[in-house]
Scaffold this active site. Structure first.
Site, short mmCIF file in Angstrom:
data_model
loop_
_atom_site.label_atom_id
_atom_site.label_comp_id
_atom_site.label_asym_id
_atom_site.label_seq_id
_atom_site.Cartn_x
_atom_site.Cartn_y
_atom_site.Cartn_z
N GLU A 124 0.86 -1.19 0.00
CA GLU A 124 0.00 0.00 0.00
C GLU A 124 0.89 1.23 0.00
OE1 GLU A 124 -2.64 -0.24 3.36
OE2 GLU A 124 -3.45 -2.19 2.72
N GLY A 126 1.29 3.40 2.20
CA GLY A 126 1.96 3.55 3.49
C GLY A 126 2.51 2.25 4.05
N ALA A 127 2.53 1.20 3.28
CA ALA A 127 2.97 -0.11 3.78
C ALA A 127 3.68 -0.87 2.67
CB ALA A 127 1.77 -0.91 4.29
N SER A 129 7.90 -2.00 2.64
CA SER A 129 8.78 -2.88 3.43
C SER A 129 8.08 -3.24 4.74
CB SER A 129 10.09 -2.17 3.76
OG SER A 129 10.70 -1.74 2.58
N GLU A 370 9.41 -7.89 -2.96
CA GLU A 370 9.45 -9.08 -2.08
C GLU A 370 10.55 -8.94 -1.01
OE1 GLU A 370 8.70 -12.91 -3.86
OE2 GLU A 370 7.77 -11.93 -5.59
C1 LIG Z 1 8.15 -3.81 -10.18
C2 LIG Z 1 7.47 -3.98 -8.84
C3 LIG Z 1 6.47 -4.94 -8.70
C4 LIG Z 1 5.81 -5.09 -7.48
N1 LIG Z 1 4.80 -6.01 -7.38
C5 LIG Z 1 4.13 -6.14 -6.20
C6 LIG Z 1 3.04 -7.05 -6.09
O1 LIG Z 1 2.70 -7.77 -7.03
N2 LIG Z 1 2.36 -7.12 -4.92
C7 LIG Z 1 2.70 -6.35 -3.84
O2 LIG Z 1 2.05 -6.45 -2.81
N3 LIG Z 1 3.74 -5.47 -3.92
C8 LIG Z 1 4.46 -5.35 -5.06
N4 LIG Z 1 5.50 -4.45 -5.17
C9 LIG Z 1 5.80 -3.59 -4.05
C10 LIG Z 1 7.06 -4.01 -3.31
O3 LIG Z 1 6.85 -5.18 -2.59
C11 LIG Z 1 7.50 -2.82 -2.44
O4 LIG Z 1 7.97 -1.83 -3.34
C12 LIG Z 1 8.58 -3.20 -1.45
O5 LIG Z 1 8.05 -3.99 -0.42
C13 LIG Z 1 9.25 -1.97 -0.85
O6 LIG Z 1 8.31 -1.08 -0.39
P1 LIG Z 1 8.40 0.48 -0.80
O7 LIG Z 1 8.61 0.54 -2.26
O8 LIG Z 1 7.22 1.16 -0.23
O9 LIG Z 1 9.72 0.99 -0.13
P2 LIG Z 1 9.89 1.49 1.39
O10 LIG Z 1 9.27 0.52 2.32
O11 LIG Z 1 9.49 2.89 1.47
O12 LIG Z 1 11.46 1.37 1.53
C14 LIG Z 1 12.32 2.24 0.78
C15 LIG Z 1 13.75 1.85 1.09
O13 LIG Z 1 14.02 2.06 2.47
C16 LIG Z 1 14.95 1.12 2.92
N5 LIG Z 1 14.38 0.31 4.00
C17 LIG Z 1 13.09 -0.02 4.20
N6 LIG Z 1 12.95 -0.78 5.29
C18 LIG Z 1 14.16 -0.97 5.79
C19 LIG Z 1 14.68 -1.69 6.91
N7 LIG Z 1 13.88 -2.39 7.73
N8 LIG Z 1 16.03 -1.63 7.13
C20 LIG Z 1 16.83 -0.92 6.31
N9 LIG Z 1 16.40 -0.24 5.22
C21 LIG Z 1 15.10 -0.26 4.97
C22 LIG Z 1 15.30 0.23 1.71
O14 LIG Z 1 16.44 0.75 1.04
C23 LIG Z 1 14.07 0.38 0.84
O15 LIG Z 1 14.34 0.10 -0.53
C24 LIG Z 1 6.18 -4.30 -6.38
C25 LIG Z 1 7.22 -3.36 -6.51
C26 LIG Z 1 7.86 -3.21 -7.73
C27 LIG Z 1 8.97 -2.19 -7.84
#
Ligand SMILES: Cc1cc2nc3c(=O)[nH]c(=O)nc-3n(C[C@H](O)[C@H](O)[C@H](O)COP(=O)(O)OP(=O)(O)OC[C@H]3O[C@@H](n4cnc5c(N)ncnc54)[C@H](O)[C@@H]3O)c2cc1C
Length: 394
Positions: A124, A126-127, A129, A370
């Protein structure tokens, strides 16, 4: 090269056959698709070839080693086919593992034939990682619904909120959607629902991304769901999501290894053919040593992926750390190998339509989805300390 695992010769033979099949049957169909659009003829071909039913079995579990073999081999020859196959598997896996008889009968044959498109909707705005922070609300319906916010006795729910970065959205036919039925915060109180795309109130928009595969948003404006749409148990959806990712994480590594092998082979061929300073590029030690480094890291990544998948299939302890190591190392390695391959090829690698231009765009996202690389390190570190506390190595 030596074959370190039992059955490795068989595996490599299977991979060669799959690569050839992908080049012959899937590549031409993929080429007729459009970036950012679900390629239904490609899915139908994957279904006809019997490849989808290996990741969406009508009976029995998905084998991680087979999933990795498929993903690595298809990625080598046709990343579009690889991703289409993987997304069907990801979207349908909660139903494969925990679906009711009716859910399985309605959707699995269609998804396995490539006639219905599946998607996995967890992230989402806001959700990401922090997936346990998800806010999509499942509000109970029927008399006294609000009082039954615990969800277990609800006669139904209405979904309100948004999902983002969902592969195949909004073009899929069915979504596994994770929503908060409450009570409980974070992982507690999350339920998985199977939501057909034609439910009233469900919308969404495509998002334009660097890579070619379809990604979009989903909006839920009071989408009705009932007990028959619940996958697994009410309130236990988050575990189901994490169990799905445990299976798919090593296979993201396999996807990365397939891309790395493809970039490496192209680079070896190019270094033999391309002449500069009176001889082939391969005679420059800087180039041949770079190729040696690319090959070594790719092989190490492949072995980590295979070890993680074998541990998953054997139900061994410590799978979470192994899967995280495999995904982390393989995706970071593929980025390094593809970037190095671009360097070896020079300008031609950056021309639109070149294999490496394509791989350069494809290789970036797996380090984020993932579980980003940083999240994988956190998982590995947690397991290290847990194992140290228990007096064992992970
Ligand atoms: C091409 C693509 C396909 C996708 N397909 C799906 C799908 O089919 N279904 C689905 O549900 N989601 C999907 N996603 C979403 C994906 O799972 C999320 O983008 C991912 O979980 C990261 O979340 P965010 O992009 O919000 O990054 P954020 O959570 O905002 O994180 C940004 C960055 O912060 C850092 N960070 C975050 N947490 C930590 C931590 N605990 N420790 C250290 N550093 C950290 C990392 O560098 C991270 O890259 C997809 C994403 C992409 C790019």
């Amino acid at each position: 090269m030596a074959t370190p695992f039992t059955g490795e010769g068989e595996r490599r033979k299977g991979s060669v056959e799959l690569r050839a099949l992908a080049a012959r049957r899937l590549r031409p169909v993929a080429d007729r698709g459009a970036p950012g659009k679900v390629n239904r003829p490609l899915l139908a071909t994957l279904g006809e070839l019997g490849l989808l039913s290996r990741v969406v079995p009508l009976t029995g579990p998905v084998r991680a080693q087979d999933l990795c073999l498929l993903r690595e081999s298809l990625a080598y020859a046709c990343t579009e086919a690889e991703t289409a196959l993987a997304l069907q598997g990801l979207g349908a896996h909660p139903v494969v593992a925990h679906g009711t008889r009716a859910q399985r009968a309605r959707w699995l044959p269609e998804v396995a034939a490539g006639r219905a498109v599946a998607a996995f909707a967890l992230s989402e705005p806001g959700a990401g990682s922090d997936a346990a922070a998800l806010e999509l609300r499942a509000e109970p319906t029927g008399a006294g619904g609000a009082a039954r916010a615990g969800g277990a006795a609800a006669s139904g729910w209405r979904l309100h909120g948004e999902k983002r970065w969902i592969s195949n959205a909004p073009q899929a036919d069915v979504y596994t959607v994770f929503a908060r039925t409450g009570p409980g915060s974070r992982a507690a109180g999350v339920t998985a629902f199977l939501v057909p795309a034609d439910r009233p109130g469900l919308g969404g928009e495509p998002l334009e991304m660097l890579g070619p595969h379809p990604v979009g948003t989903l909006t839920f404006d009071g989408v009705p769901v009932g007990p028959g749409d619940v996958v697994g148990e009410v309130g236990r959806g988050f575990r189901l999501a994490m169990a799905t990712l445990d299976l798919f994480r090593p296979s993201v590594g396999a996807f990365a290894v397939g891309m790395a092998r493809s970039a490496l082979d192209a680079s070896v061929a190019h270094a033999e053919e391309r002449r500069a300073f009176g001889g082939p590029l391969k005679d420059l030690q800087a180039v041949s040593h770079l190729l040696a480094e690319m090959a070594t890291r790719t092989e190490a990544a492949a072995l980590l992926v295979q070890a993680a998948a074998a541990a998953y299939d054997a139900g061994e302890p410590g799978v979470a750390a192994r899967s995280a190591m495999a995904k982390l190392f393989a995706t970071e390695t593929a980025q390094y190998v593809v970037d190095s391959a671009v360097q070896i090829h020079g300008a031609r690698a950056l021309a639109h339509g070149h294999l490496l231009e394509h791989l350069y765009r494809e290789v970036r996202a797996p380090r984020i989805y993932e579980g980003a690389s940083e999240v994988q390190r956190t998982i590995i570190a947690k397991e290290l300390f847990r194992a140290a506390g228990a007096g064992a190595s992970p």
